[in-house]
Write an enzyme that holds these catalytic residues in place. Structure first.
Site, mmCIF file in Angstrom:
data_model
loop_
_atom_site.group_PDB
_atom_site.id
_atom_site.type_symbol
_atom_site.label_atom_id
_atom_site.label_comp_id
_atom_site.label_asym_id
_atom_site.label_seq_id
_atom_site.Cartn_x
_atom_site.Cartn_y
_atom_site.Cartn_z
ATOM 1 N N ASP A 81 87.623 -5.412 -25.995
ATOM 2 C CA ASP A 81 87.035 -5.851 -24.971
ATOM 3 C C ASP A 81 85.687 -6.818 -25.221
ATOM 4 O O ASP A 81 84.914 -6.439 -26.256
ATOM 5 C CB ASP A 81 86.807 -4.797 -23.964
ATOM 6 C CG ASP A 81 88.235 -4.283 -23.370
ATOM 7 O OD1 ASP A 81 89.145 -5.019 -23.678
ATOM 8 O OD2 ASP A 81 88.125 -3.354 -22.475
ATOM 9 N N HIS A 131 89.302 -10.348 -18.761
ATOM 10 C CA HIS A 131 88.458 -9.249 -18.720
ATOM 11 C C HIS A 131 87.452 -9.522 -17.515
ATOM 12 O O HIS A 131 86.462 -8.911 -17.342
ATOM 13 C CB HIS A 131 87.675 -8.928 -19.847
ATOM 14 C CG HIS A 131 87.140 -7.488 -19.766
ATOM 15 N ND1 HIS A 131 87.842 -6.518 -19.360
ATOM 16 C CD2 HIS A 131 86.073 -6.845 -20.458
ATOM 17 C CE1 HIS A 131 87.014 -5.246 -19.532
ATOM 18 N NE2 HIS A 131 85.943 -5.631 -20.139
ATOM 19 N N HIS A 135 81.870 -9.208 -16.222
ATOM 20 C CA HIS A 135 81.920 -7.760 -16.262
ATOM 21 C C HIS A 135 81.721 -7.042 -15.234
ATOM 22 O O HIS A 135 81.338 -6.010 -15.275
ATOM 23 C CB HIS A 135 81.220 -7.398 -17.667
ATOM 24 C CG HIS A 135 81.819 -6.249 -18.357
ATOM 25 N ND1 HIS A 135 81.043 -5.033 -18.276
ATOM 26 C CD2 HIS A 135 82.712 -5.732 -19.047
ATOM 27 C CE1 HIS A 135 81.825 -4.047 -18.853
ATOM 28 N NE2 HIS A 135 82.617 -4.594 -19.308
ATOM 29 N N HIS A 225 85.735 -2.739 -29.159
ATOM 30 C CA HIS A 225 84.959 -3.811 -28.538
ATOM 31 C C HIS A 225 84.439 -4.821 -29.586
ATOM 32 O O HIS A 225 84.180 -4.298 -30.716
ATOM 33 C CB HIS A 225 83.923 -3.098 -27.913
ATOM 34 C CG HIS A 225 84.192 -2.475 -26.583
ATOM 35 N ND1 HIS A 225 84.585 -1.270 -26.860
ATOM 36 C CD2 HIS A 225 84.178 -2.673 -25.103
ATOM 37 C CE1 HIS A 225 84.884 -0.523 -25.590
ATOM 38 N NE2 HIS A 225 84.357 -1.491 -24.775
#
Length: 271
Positions: A81, A131, A135, A225
């Site tokens: 991510d 995603h 964020h 990540h």
């Protein structure tokens, strides 16, 4: 695996809040007030379910989230991510050394800054998924905001010359009331995870490999990540990149194969 103490406190606080209405309902019933007791008990059941749906990524009242692999096949998927970032190239090199393809849930704003890395992910055979653009947590976001987060992220990936895969992972895994409809309108599937490795804590590559590989189970979706979507924490992901080959080695040693999300979502052959 290690769970940050702040997360543990939130879970404990949520559990206490969920039990309070049920305790009060029991007291009302004992006092001979069955109707208020029943209403409070119903609320005491419904509210925790709604909270679980909103805050716990694998729990989905609509049962539309990809939570883990189907069937009992010894397959596992790697996902990353918050990228792309300055450390994405090292993560890609680690995946190449391990001979594994992963799914990258990218942020649209980062794809705009580093389109060449989005193209490089795709060139090396990895899936590029959404995603969100910034964020932003979508728990309280209205329909317009949710749509913008999805559409701007997809547009940034396409502007880099890559067609995004039909997957979306919500920032922090939080699901708001308008997310499901927006995903269905765009043909996207929400993806959770079975194992959060907490590599953003930067505990060292050996600790990351241990967290990612301890007690392996079929159908797992590992969350790591290659970037940083949360302000105020160390954005470096060099430890994650260094841990990738060892993570893969340990899982393979236990007889597991790494596959993409599409393969993980499909039943094993012969079923």
């Amino acid at each position: 695996m290690s769970v940050p103490w702040r997360k543990r406190l939130l879970v404990l606080a949520g559990a206490a809040l969920a039990l309070a209405p049920l305790a009060l309902a029991a007291a009302l019933a004992a006092a001979g007030r069955p109707i208020p007791a029943a209403l409070l008990a119903a609320a005491g059941i419904a509210l925790p379910l709604l909270a679980l749906h909103a805050f716990w990524p694998p729990f989905d009242l609509a049962r539309r989230t990809l939570r883990r692999g189907r069937g009992a096949g010894r397959r596992v998927a790697l996902t990353f991510d918050d990228g792309p970032s300055d450390d994405t190239a090292a993560v890609l090199d680690g995946l190449d050394r391990a001979g594994v393809r992963a799914t990258f849930f990218v942020l649209g704003r980062e794809a705009e800054r580093r389109p060449e890395l989005v193209r490089e992910m795709a060139r090396r055979g990895h899936a590029i998924a959404l995603h969100g653009h910034t964020h932003r947590r979508l728990l309280l976001a209205g329909p317009g905001t949710v749509a913008a987060e999805l559409d701007r992220c997809a547009a940034a990936i396409r502007a880099a010359g890559v067609e995004p895969a039909p997957w979306f992972r919500a920032p922090h895994g939080w699901k708001g009331p308008f997310l499901g409809r927006a995903l269905r309108a765009r043909g996207l599937t929400l993806v959770a995870w079975t194992r959060g490795v907490w590599d953003t804590e930067r505990p060292g590559a050996p600790a990351i490999a241990e967290r990612a590989s301890r007690d392996p189970r079929p159908g797992e979706i590992l969350l790591l990540h290659d970037g940083c979507g949360t302000p105020g924490i160390d954005p470096r992901r060099d430890q994650t990149a260094a841990a990738v080959p060892e993570i893969v080695r340990r899982w393979r040693e236990e007889g597991y194969a790494f596959v993409g999300l599409a393969a993980l979502a499909a039943p094993p052959e012969g079923r």
